[in-house]
Design a protein around this motif. Structure first.
Motif, PDB file in Angstrom:
ATOM      1  N   ASP A   1       0.313 -34.623  -8.490  1.00 11.47           N
ATOM      2  CA  ASP A   1       1.062 -33.309  -8.495  1.00 11.47           C
ATOM      3  C   ASP A   1       1.751 -33.135  -9.787  1.00 11.47           C
ATOM      4  N   ALA A   2       2.478 -34.269 -10.132  1.00 12.77           N
ATOM      5  CA  ALA A   2       3.374 -34.088 -11.318  1.00 12.77           C
ATOM      6  C   ALA A   2       2.539 -33.852 -12.587  1.00 12.77           C
ATOM      7  N   ARG A   3       1.354 -34.278 -12.735  1.00 12.68           N
ATOM      8  CA  ARG A   3       0.171 -33.898 -13.795  1.00 12.68           C
ATOM      9  C   ARG A   3      -0.277 -32.372 -13.670  1.00 12.68           C
ATOM     10  N   LYS A   4      -0.540 -32.061 -12.747  1.00 14.79           N
ATOM     11  CA  LYS A   4      -0.792 -30.720 -12.342  1.00 14.79           C
ATOM     12  C   LYS A   4       0.041 -29.553 -12.610  1.00 14.79           C
ATOM     13  N   GLY A   5       1.425 -29.738 -12.508  1.00 19.01           N
ATOM     14  CA  GLY A   5       2.360 -28.764 -12.738  1.00 19.01           C
ATOM     15  C   GLY A   5       3.287 -28.783 -11.488  1.00 19.01           C
ATOM     16  N   ARG A   6       3.802 -29.785 -11.276  1.00 16.07           N
ATOM     17  CA  ARG A   6       4.787 -29.698 -10.254  1.00 16.07           C
ATOM     18  C   ARG A   6       6.388 -29.471 -10.811  1.00 16.07           C
ATOM     19  N   VAL A   7       6.958 -28.459 -10.098  1.00 16.79           N
ATOM     20  CA  VAL A   7       8.378 -27.972 -10.763  1.00 16.79           C
ATOM     21  C   VAL A   7       9.423 -28.157  -9.747  1.00 16.79           C
ATOM     22  N   GLU A   8      10.414 -28.600 -10.102  1.00 13.10           N
ATOM     23  CA  GLU A   8      11.512 -28.515  -9.209  1.00 13.10           C
ATOM     24  C   GLU A   8      12.442 -27.398  -9.787  1.00 13.10           C
TER      25      GLU A   8
END
Length: 206
Positions: free
Chosen positions: A157-164
């Motif tokens: 998910d982090a690599r796919k474009g997960r934003v906080e």
């Protein structure tokens, strides 16, 4: 007082500061106004009208951008034992425990997101002041403190474009939604994903 260059001055002429733009118009304008030689990041800033001092009006969450962020995300995982092996196989860029803690204490911060397994948090907590200032501190609420079995999904998910996102002390949420090289539709879809996630995370009645 700092002065802006000619390219900036020309770009600003396209903006009417008295006008409220529709999101799609704002995206088109942001791309037209881009004047740097590098691929600039497009950010969404949401004025929430909430009281950040009120615990019942806090807004925090994560979402996946359908078209990613347009950059390679460097993922660091605090893990040891079997979890370290899982993280490595899942494609994390940096995996370790005491060695990474020491490296960060010495000033190294060459990563974009940090993930940890629960057993590592007693060690990672020592980095609170360093990672907290950069928005990199693993936190269960943001889904970055997870069981070893969940590491492959979270790393992916982090690599796919997960934003906080989270409400800051001025009651504004700041989130990157892509690059100016994205077309308008992709930026609009990323923006929509963030807005929907923020509305879902917003406390009822706030």
């Amino acid at each position: 007082m700092a002065t802006h260059g000619k390219k900036y001055q020309e770009a600003v002429k396209q903006l009417d500061g008295t006008q409220a733009y529709h999101p799609k118009e704002a995206i088109e304008l942001a791309r037209k106004m881009a004047h740097s030689r590098f691929d600039e990041t497009v950010e969404l800033h949401l004025r929430m009208g909430l009281d950040p001092r009120n615990a019942s009006q806090q807004v925090r969450g994560v979402t996946l951008l359908p078209h990613g962020l347009g950059k390679q995300v460097r993922v660091l995982v605090f893990a040891q034992g079997e979890a370290e092996r899982i993280a490595g196989q899942a494609g994390a860029d940096f995996v370790g425990s005491d060695d990474l803690v020491k490296k960060i204490e010495d000033g190294w911060l060459e990563f974009d997101t940090a993930i940890a397994i629960p057993d590592m948090m007693s060690k990672v907590s020592k980095l609170g002041k360093i990672l907290g200032r950069k928005g990199l501190m693993p936190n269960p609420k943001s889904g970055t403190v997870v069981a070893a079995t969940d590491l492959p999904r979270v790393i992916s998910d982090a690599r796919k474009g997960r934003v906080e996102f989270r409400l800051d002390r001025t009651a504004i949420i700041h989130v990157p939604i892509g690059k100016v090289s994205f077309d308008d539709d992709k930026l609009m879809e990323n923006l929509t994903a963030v807005v929907e996630a923020v509305l879902k995370a917003k406390p009822s009645g706030a």
